[in-house]
Design an enzyme around this catalytic site. Structure first.
Site, PDB file in Angstrom:
ATOM      1  N   HIS A  45       0.783  -1.170   0.064  1.00  0.00           N
ATOM      2  CA  HIS A  45       0.062   0.025   0.023  1.00  0.00           C
ATOM      3  C   HIS A  45       0.872   1.288  -0.035  1.00  0.00           C
ATOM      4  O   HIS A  45       1.925   1.143   0.241  1.00  0.00           O
ATOM      5  CB  HIS A  45      -0.778   0.048   1.382  1.00  0.00           C
ATOM      6  CG  HIS A  45       0.026   0.113   2.516  1.00  0.00           C
ATOM      7  ND1 HIS A  45       0.613  -0.812   3.340  1.00  0.00           N
ATOM      8  CD2 HIS A  45       0.209   1.306   3.260  1.00  0.00           C
ATOM      9  CE1 HIS A  45       1.395  -0.473   4.206  1.00  0.00           C
ATOM     10  NE2 HIS A  45       1.045   0.890   4.319  1.00  0.00           N
ATOM     11  N   THR A  47       0.410   4.915   1.958  1.00  0.00           N
ATOM     12  CA  THR A  47      -0.337   5.584   2.915  1.00  0.00           C
ATOM     13  C   THR A  47      -0.933   7.028   2.483  1.00  0.00           C
ATOM     14  O   THR A  47       0.063   7.714   2.007  1.00  0.00           O
ATOM     15  CB  THR A  47       0.668   5.904   4.192  1.00  0.00           C
ATOM     16  OG1 THR A  47       0.984   4.602   4.652  1.00  0.00           O
ATOM     17  CG2 THR A  47      -0.192   6.586   5.356  1.00  0.00           C
ATOM     18  N   MET A 120       5.970  12.037   1.760  1.00  0.00           N
ATOM     19  CA  MET A 120       6.866  11.309   0.899  1.00  0.00           C
ATOM     20  C   MET A 120       6.208  10.066   0.629  1.00  0.00           C
ATOM     21  O   MET A 120       6.265   9.173   1.037  1.00  0.00           O
ATOM     22  CB  MET A 120       7.966  11.152   1.689  1.00  0.00           C
ATOM     23  CG  MET A 120       9.077  10.216   0.724  1.00  0.00           C
ATOM     24  SD  MET A 120      10.368   9.481   1.651  1.00  0.00           S
ATOM     25  CE  MET A 120       9.615   8.145   2.923  1.00  0.00           C
ATOM     26  N   HIS A 122       5.291   6.765  -0.812  1.00  0.00           N
ATOM     27  CA  HIS A 122       6.048   5.453  -1.068  1.00  0.00           C
ATOM     28  C   HIS A 122       5.240   4.439  -0.678  1.00  0.00           C
ATOM     29  O   HIS A 122       4.065   4.520  -0.085  1.00  0.00           O
ATOM     30  CB  HIS A 122       7.259   5.718   0.029  1.00  0.00           C
ATOM     31  CG  HIS A 122       6.822   5.446   1.717  1.00  0.00           C
ATOM     32  ND1 HIS A 122       6.137   6.720   2.151  1.00  0.00           N
ATOM     33  CD2 HIS A 122       6.761   4.423   2.271  1.00  0.00           C
ATOM     34  CE1 HIS A 122       5.870   6.123   3.339  1.00  0.00           C
ATOM     35  NE2 HIS A 122       6.206   4.889   3.569  1.00  0.00           N
ATOM     36  N   SER A 124       6.002   0.954   1.513  1.00  0.00           N
ATOM     37  CA  SER A 124       6.977   0.230   1.830  1.00  0.00           C
ATOM     38  C   SER A 124       6.667  -1.358   1.386  1.00  0.00           C
ATOM     39  O   SER A 124       5.977  -1.777   1.035  1.00  0.00           O
ATOM     40  CB  SER A 124       6.496   0.108   3.549  1.00  0.00           C
ATOM     41  OG  SER A 124       6.714   1.362   4.233  1.00  0.00           O
ATOM     42  N   TYR A 127       9.118  -3.848   6.971  1.00  0.00           N
ATOM     43  CA  TYR A 127       9.231  -3.176   8.081  1.00  0.00           C
ATOM     44  C   TYR A 127      10.164  -3.964   8.977  1.00  0.00           C
ATOM     45  O   TYR A 127      10.158  -5.218   9.026  1.00  0.00           O
ATOM     46  CB  TYR A 127       7.872  -3.413   8.861  1.00  0.00           C
ATOM     47  CG  TYR A 127       6.756  -2.576   8.346  1.00  0.00           C
ATOM     48  CD1 TYR A 127       6.793  -1.398   7.355  1.00  0.00           C
ATOM     49  CD2 TYR A 127       5.380  -2.774   8.541  1.00  0.00           C
ATOM     50  CE1 TYR A 127       5.550  -0.844   6.949  1.00  0.00           C
ATOM     51  CE2 TYR A 127       4.153  -2.084   8.086  1.00  0.00           C
ATOM     52  CZ  TYR A 127       4.552  -1.045   7.065  1.00  0.00           C
ATOM     53  OH  TYR A 127       3.318  -0.361   6.784  1.00  0.00           O
TER      54      TYR A 127
END
Length: 184
Positions: A45, A47, A120, A122, A124, A127
């Site tokens: 995803h 955000t 920003m 992005h 991910s 994590y």
């Protein structure tokens, strides 16, 4: 908000979901990175609205209102990067086009969300708390999918997720609802 809703306030986020074929492609990269470095599994995803506290019914109501004003848009990967904290460990940078920024700004405005840092965009991929493995992790992404940079996909779904950021196992994270964006 449903006045009868006495549910506790919890932490939620709004995510832009790439289409299924791109999600599958990203999942393969994510699985390869987890095999090499560990870390929890999560859905690919970008955000749109970061973590905020709300009752579930209120969050759903705001999502529906906000998403109704967002049209599908294109997101393009511009590079692979390594971050310095758990939730931005290894990620794909997205081009901050006017459409990408506007979708986030519009939704953040509806939720009253003010980010701690500038946007920003992005996606991910991992994590975790890596140490000095920056170059290795970036190279691993390119090994897993050499054509990932430049990838474009239409974002036509926004999702509300319960995302307690104190839970680094992500076991409590939960998809609440997906909203399909429509061209007006």
């Amino acid at each position: 908000m449903d006045p009868a809703d006495q549910s506790p306030e919890e932490v939620y986020s709004v995510w832009a979901l790439p289409p299924a074929p791109i999600r599958d492609r990203l999942r393969r990269i994510m699985e390869g990175l987890r095999a090499a470095h560990g870390g929890p599994a999560f859905e690919p995803h970008a955000t749109v609205v970061g973590d905020f506290r709300s009752r579930r019914s209120a969050a759903l109501e705001v999502l529906r209102t906000a998403a109704a004003g967002v049209q599908p848009y294109t997101a393009r990967v511009t590079g692979v990067a390594r971050g310095s904290f758990f939730y931005q460990c290894v990620y794909l940078l997205l081009e901050p086009t006017p459409e990408v920024v506007a979708a986030s700004d519009y939704c953040c405005g509806h939720f009253g969300y003010k980010g701690k840092t500038p946007l920003m965009p992005h996606v991910s991929l991992l994590y975790g708390d890596l140490t000095d493995e920056e170059e290795e992790s970036r190279k691993k992404v390119e090994e897993l999918d050499k054509d990932i940079c430049g990838l474009e996909s239409e974002i036509s779904e926004l999702a509300l997720y319960r995302t307690d950021t104190a839970d680094k196992s992500l076991e409590s994270w939960e998809l609440v609802e997906v909203w399909h964006l429509e061209t007006k």
